[in-house]
Design a protein around this motif. Structure first.
Motif, PDB file in Angstrom:
ATOM      1  N   PHE A 196      -3.241   5.946 -15.637  1.00 43.69           N
ATOM      2  CA  PHE A 196      -4.177   5.461 -16.654  1.00 43.69           C
ATOM      3  C   PHE A 196      -3.460   4.390 -17.457  1.00 43.69           C
ATOM      4  N   GLN A 197      -4.076   3.211 -17.513  1.00 38.25           N
ATOM      5  CA  GLN A 197      -3.498   2.075 -18.225  1.00 38.25           C
ATOM      6  C   GLN A 197      -2.060   1.796 -17.766  1.00 38.25           C
ATOM      7  N   ASN A 198      -1.892   1.832 -16.437  1.00 41.01           N
ATOM      8  CA  ASN A 198      -0.612   1.524 -15.805  1.00 41.01           C
ATOM      9  C   ASN A 198       0.508   2.488 -16.190  1.00 41.01           C
ATOM     10  N   ARG A 199       0.136   3.671 -16.653  1.00 38.64           N
ATOM     11  CA  ARG A 199       1.110   4.720 -16.948  1.00 38.64           C
ATOM     12  C   ARG A 199       0.742   5.968 -16.161  1.00 38.64           C
ATOM     13  N   VAL A 200       1.744   6.742 -15.781  1.00 40.46           N
ATOM     14  CA  VAL A 200       1.526   7.946 -14.985  1.00 40.46           C
ATOM     15  C   VAL A 200       1.540   9.173 -15.893  1.00 40.46           C
ATOM     16  N   PHE A 201       0.511  10.023 -15.741  1.00 41.51           N
ATOM     17  CA  PHE A 201       0.403  11.239 -16.535  1.00 41.51           C
ATOM     18  C   PHE A 201       0.277  12.447 -15.614  1.00 41.51           C
ATOM     19  N   GLU A 202       0.752  13.572 -16.083  1.00 44.72           N
ATOM     20  CA  GLU A 202       0.612  14.815 -15.321  1.00 44.72           C
ATOM     21  C   GLU A 202      -0.839  15.259 -15.333  1.00 44.72           C
ATOM     22  N   ASP A 203      -1.395  15.509 -14.156  1.00 46.64           N
ATOM     23  CA  ASP A 203      -2.762  16.007 -14.075  1.00 46.64           C
ATOM     24  C   ASP A 203      -2.732  17.535 -14.147  1.00 46.64           C
ATOM     25  N   ARG A 204      -3.732  18.106 -14.768  1.00 48.06           N
ATOM     26  CA  ARG A 204      -3.778  19.555 -14.942  1.00 48.06           C
ATOM     27  C   ARG A 204      -5.215  19.978 -15.234  1.00 48.06           C
ATOM     28  N   ILE A 205      -5.447  21.269 -15.132  1.00 51.13           N
ATOM     29  CA  ILE A 205      -6.760  21.807 -15.466  1.00 51.13           C
ATOM     30  C   ILE A 205      -6.967  21.691 -16.981  1.00 51.13           C
ATOM     31  N   LEU A 206      -8.168  21.339 -17.386  1.00 49.14           N
ATOM     32  CA  LEU A 206      -8.468  21.220 -18.810  1.00 49.14           C
ATOM     33  C   LEU A 206      -8.284  22.557 -19.514  1.00 49.14           C
ATOM     34  N   THR A 207      -7.716  22.522 -20.700  1.00 50.54           N
ATOM     35  CA  THR A 207      -7.409  23.724 -21.474  1.00 50.54           C
ATOM     36  C   THR A 207      -8.376  23.865 -22.650  1.00 50.54           C
TER      37      THR A 207
ATOM     38  N   ILE B 125       0.817  -1.199   0.000  1.00 49.14           N
ATOM     39  CA  ILE B 125       0.000   0.000   0.000  1.00 49.14           C
ATOM     40  C   ILE B 125       0.863   1.266   0.000  1.00 49.14           C
ATOM     41  N   GLN B 126       2.142   1.130   0.350  1.00 48.85           N
ATOM     42  CA  GLN B 126       3.052   2.270   0.314  1.00 48.85           C
ATOM     43  C   GLN B 126       3.237   2.786  -1.106  1.00 48.85           C
ATOM     44  N   GLU B 127       2.994   1.930  -2.101  1.00 51.23           N
ATOM     45  CA  GLU B 127       3.147   2.362  -3.491  1.00 51.23           C
ATOM     46  C   GLU B 127       2.208   3.511  -3.809  1.00 51.23           C
ATOM     47  N   GLU B 128       1.019   3.531  -3.140  1.00 54.96           N
ATOM     48  CA  GLU B 128       0.022   4.545  -3.439  1.00 54.96           C
ATOM     49  C   GLU B 128       0.532   5.938  -3.128  1.00 54.96           C
ATOM     50  N   SER B 129       1.355   6.068  -2.069  1.00 57.21           N
ATOM     51  CA  SER B 129       1.843   7.373  -1.676  1.00 57.21           C
ATOM     52  C   SER B 129       2.969   7.865  -2.578  1.00 57.21           C
ATOM     53  N   SER B 130       3.503   7.002  -3.428  1.00 55.29           N
ATOM     54  CA  SER B 130       4.610   7.403  -4.286  1.00 55.29           C
ATOM     55  C   SER B 130       4.139   8.173  -5.513  1.00 55.29           C
ATOM     56  N   LEU B 131       2.820   8.176  -5.785  1.00 53.65           N
ATOM     57  CA  LEU B 131       2.292   8.904  -6.928  1.00 53.65           C
ATOM     58  C   LEU B 131       2.082  10.358  -6.537  1.00 53.65           C
ATOM     59  N   PRO B 132       2.763  11.310  -7.211  1.00 54.34           N
ATOM     60  CA  PRO B 132       2.614  12.725  -6.856  1.00 54.34           C
ATOM     61  C   PRO B 132       1.163  13.170  -6.966  1.00 54.34           C
ATOM     62  N   SER B 133       0.792  14.181  -6.160  1.00 59.27           N
ATOM     63  CA  SER B 133      -0.592  14.648  -6.142  1.00 59.27           C
ATOM     64  C   SER B 133      -1.009  15.289  -7.453  1.00 59.27           C
ATOM     65  N   ASN B 134      -0.030  15.721  -8.264  1.00 57.30           N
ATOM     66  CA  ASN B 134      -0.357  16.356  -9.535  1.00 57.30           C
ATOM     67  C   ASN B 134      -0.275  15.366 -10.698  1.00 57.30           C
ATOM     68  N   CYS B 135      -0.395  14.083 -10.384  1.00 57.49           N
ATOM     69  CA  CYS B 135      -0.334  13.042 -11.422  1.00 57.49           C
ATOM     70  C   CYS B 135      -1.501  12.077 -11.257  1.00 57.49           C
ATOM     71  N   PHE B 136      -1.790  11.339 -12.320  1.00 56.78           N
ATOM     72  CA  PHE B 136      -2.795  10.287 -12.231  1.00 56.78           C
ATOM     73  C   PHE B 136      -2.339   9.112 -13.082  1.00 56.78           C
TER      74      PHE B 136
ATOM     75  N   VAL C 113      -4.818  11.875 -23.766  1.00 58.41           N
ATOM     76  CA  VAL C 113      -3.492  11.908 -23.133  1.00 58.41           C
ATOM     77  C   VAL C 113      -2.384  11.607 -24.144  1.00 58.41           C
ATOM     78  N   ASP C 114      -2.751  11.642 -25.429  1.00 57.99           N
ATOM     79  CA  ASP C 114      -1.790  11.487 -26.533  1.00 57.99           C
ATOM     80  C   ASP C 114      -1.104  10.127 -26.553  1.00 57.99           C
ATOM     81  N   ILE C 115      -1.856   9.069 -26.197  1.00 52.57           N
ATOM     82  CA  ILE C 115      -1.349   7.713 -26.392  1.00 52.57           C
ATOM     83  C   ILE C 115      -1.643   7.309 -27.832  1.00 52.57           C
TER      84      ILE C 115
END
Length: 293
Positions: free
Chosen positions: A189-200, A176-187, A287-289
């Motif tokens: 999706f499909q086992n990849r980490v993306f930068e979260d941001r306000i929609l433009t 469960i410690q893995e969950e805290s390793s994801l920065p708050s400004n990221c999410f 997310v440009d995949i």
């Protein structure tokens, strides 16, 4: 011939696990309904799922509900390997063992806890076909989640993460410690980490260009957590901009979402809504995949 729907790259499914303590001193349903006991029971469930699914990344708890005398836990799996590992753990009895160990430690039970479990996917009771894991896996895959995660679960997840990150909180001896390793400004999706941001504005244009008639479905999904899009807002938008076409209808819907939610109108929420509407390719586009060959 391989079943393309079981491709682990875009695999999701849903199952409900029912739990009942056979210890007369511990009623899980009553304990969960108690405001102080709710978090501890949730933590036991979370640790159990993390242990049995091989980490926190392959599943998401959507809802914990009253199924008297059982406590029902609705789980969305987002990775086929994690789901298979969970099913194998459940079949072997490891899930009950994990639950018992964590419950005894966190709920202060003096002896080993005996727990009764049932597992369902849609109308199928998986306990009846556990000797055929692939059949169980197919039932889970065909049972797609019908809801977003409950707000109550969001609060419990945040509380759990705060406890893990807190300087005085003991670190659980699980993944469960893995969950805290994801920065708050990221999410994720499909086992990849993306930068979260306000929609433009560019995001709004991209979405409106490709969503077509599905904009209503996406709007209703976003509306589960956005008051500005709750019924009858979607139908009103469709009527108001009917003459302007699908692009404008989709554009105005997402613009209303952004105006209402402000800084909370994040890319992650739109991607999750698209994924829940089974518009995976569109979510990948946001997310440009690049599409798979």
């Amino acid at each position: 011939m391989a079943d393309k729907s079981m491709d682990s790259g875009s695999w999701t499914g849903c199952a409900v696990m029912f739990l009942q303590s056979l210890c007369p001193d511990l009623n899980l349903l009553t304990r969960y309904k108690d405001q102080q006991g709710k978090f501890i029971v949730f933590k036991v469930i979370k640790l159990t799922l993390t242990d049995s699914a091989g980490g926190v990344g392959g599943y998401e708890i959507l809802k914990v509900h009253d199924a008297d005398p059982f406590l029902g836990v609705e789980v969305k799996f987002v990775d086929m390997t994690a789901c298979r590992q969970f099913l194998e753990s459940y079949s072997s009895g490891a899930v009950r063992q994990f639950f018992s160990q964590h419950a005894c430690r966190l709920l202060a039970q003096p002896q080993e806890l005996t727990v009764e479990t049932h597992l369902k996917a849609g109308l199928h009771t998986l306990d009846q076909c556990l000797d055929e894991i692939e059949v169980c896996l197919k039932h889970v895959h065909l049972s797609q989640p019908e809801r977003l995660r409950d707000e109550e679960i969001d609060c419990l997840e945040q509380q759990l993460q705060s406890q893990v990150l807190g300087p005085s909180a003991p670190q659980p001896a699980t993944n469960i410690q893995e969950e805290s390793s994801l920065p708050s400004n990221c999410f994720k999706f499909q086992n990849r980490v993306f930068e979260d941001r306000i929609l433009t504005p560019a995001d709004v244009q991209k979405f409106s260009n490709v969503v077509g008639r599905e904009w209503r479905k996406v709007g209703r999904t976003l509306g589960k957590s956005c008051r500005a899009l709750k019924s009858p807002a979607i139908d009103n938008l469709a009527y108001e901009y009917e003459r302007d076409g699908l692009y404008e209808q989709a554009y105005q819907m997402l613009r209303r979402f952004i105006e209402a939610e402000g800084k909370a109108a994040k890319l992650s929420r739109l991607v999750r809504a698209l994924e829940d509407c089974k518009l995976t390719r569109m979510a990948e586009n946001m997310v440009d995949i690049q599409p798979r060959e």
